[in-house]
Design an enzyme around this catalytic site. Structure first.
Site, mmCIF file in Angstrom:
data_model
loop_
_atom_site.group_PDB
_atom_site.id
_atom_site.type_symbol
_atom_site.label_atom_id
_atom_site.label_comp_id
_atom_site.label_asym_id
_atom_site.label_seq_id
_atom_site.Cartn_x
_atom_site.Cartn_y
_atom_site.Cartn_z
ATOM 1 C CG ASP A 48 31.513 47.599 73.742
ATOM 2 O OD1 ASP A 48 31.562 48.877 73.467
ATOM 3 O OD2 ASP A 48 31.344 47.187 74.819
ATOM 4 N NE ARG A 49 26.761 47.130 70.657
ATOM 5 C CZ ARG A 49 27.115 45.907 71.350
ATOM 6 N NH1 ARG A 49 27.781 45.117 70.817
ATOM 7 N NH2 ARG A 49 26.408 45.837 72.647
ATOM 8 C CB CYS A 79 21.372 47.813 69.899
ATOM 9 S SG CYS A 79 23.065 48.540 70.497
ATOM 10 C CG ASN A 80 18.514 53.468 71.602
ATOM 11 O OD1 ASN A 80 17.866 54.149 70.951
ATOM 12 N ND2 ASN A 80 18.081 52.631 72.729
ATOM 13 C CB THR A 81 25.080 52.225 71.246
ATOM 14 O OG1 THR A 81 24.562 52.822 72.587
ATOM 15 C CG2 THR A 81 26.684 52.510 71.123
ATOM 16 C CB ALA A 82 24.311 49.084 67.173
ATOM 17 C CB THR A 129 25.999 54.237 75.488
ATOM 18 O OG1 THR A 129 25.740 54.366 74.276
ATOM 19 C CG2 THR A 129 25.415 52.803 76.107
ATOM 20 C CE LYS A 166 25.546 45.854 77.110
ATOM 21 N NZ LYS A 166 24.499 45.452 76.118
ATOM 22 C CB CYS A 197 20.637 52.577 76.786
ATOM 23 S SG CYS A 197 21.576 51.231 76.868
#
Length: 229
Positions: A48-49, A79-82, A129, A166, A197
């Site tokens: 989980d990022r 994936c933006n958060t990553a 996120t 998800k 996101c």
């Protein structure tokens, strides 16, 4: 010559599949052979990022290395958060002479450019996120634009929607709640929105948003087509 696209996917799976559909739809093609060759690592087991960023960074770097070995010449990660953990990916790309498309930078550029054509938008709401919020706050600030963010119970509601997608929850109640949160940002002074996101567009269409919405997955797909063709 068309370049091979490598996709670091699985965060989450539904968002990755939707991204690939966008790449296909945006590619000008008369037949199969005109489309972009894609190699993908669909890995839903990336840590989980938001809660395990260090572990995620290691895994993402390994994924990039596998894609490079498989022949990828352009790397993208829907994936933006990553992107906060993209150092390992960038290191592989630099060592192998590959291109890495920065989803955050491309989306911030697209959002600001779209709105500069109109009334000089200075405040853009971000549906993301906490990790994605930080990335977009910095990206927009460097372009002279303020990010408007959710807080408190609304931020918790947003995260619940993301994890719901998800699990496969893209029903009417979830769609209505995402639309409500977009309205919260607009009411707070956001003159435009970023779907920051990749789960957001699975619940909220641009045409339904209360103000102009820039979809980060759409921006990334368009950038991939441009880079590979």
């Amino acid at each position: 010559m068309t370049k091979i696209l490598g996709v670091i996917g699985g965060m989450g799976p539904a968002a990755t599949v939707a991204f690939l559909e966008r790449v296909q739809a945006l590619t000008p093609a008369q037949g199969d052979a005109d489309h972009i060759r894609v190699v993908m690592d669909m890995n839903p087991q990336v840590p989980d990022r938001n809660t395990w960023p260090g572990e995620a960074e290691v895994v993402l770097g390994r994924m990039a290395a596998r894609l490079a070995a498989a022949g990828a010449q352009v790397i993208a990660m829907p994936c933006n958060t990553a992107h906060a953990q993209a150092a390992g990916i960038r290191a592989v790309c630099e060592a192998e002479g590959l291109s890495f498309i920065d989803m955050i930078a491309a989306t911030a550029d697209a959002a600001v450019a779209a709105h500069d054509l109109n009334d000089g938008v200075q405040r853009i709401g971000v549906l993301a996120t906490p990790g994605g919020e930080r990335l977009y706050q910095a990206g927009l600030a460097s372009r002279g634009v303020e990010a408007v963010l959710l807080d408190g119970a609304d931020r918790e509601a947003f995260m619940a929607l993301v994890y719901g997608v998800k699990r496969g929850d893209v029903g009417e109640a979830a769609r209505a709640e995402m639309l409500r949160l977009a309205g919260v940002l607009a009411d707070a002074g956001a003159q435009a929105l970023i779907a920051g996101c990749t789960e957001v567009p699975l619940l909220l269409r641009a045409e339904d948003a209360p103000v102009r919405l820039t979809d980060s997955a759409e921006v990334l797909a368009r950038a991939c087509v441009g880079a590979c063709l």
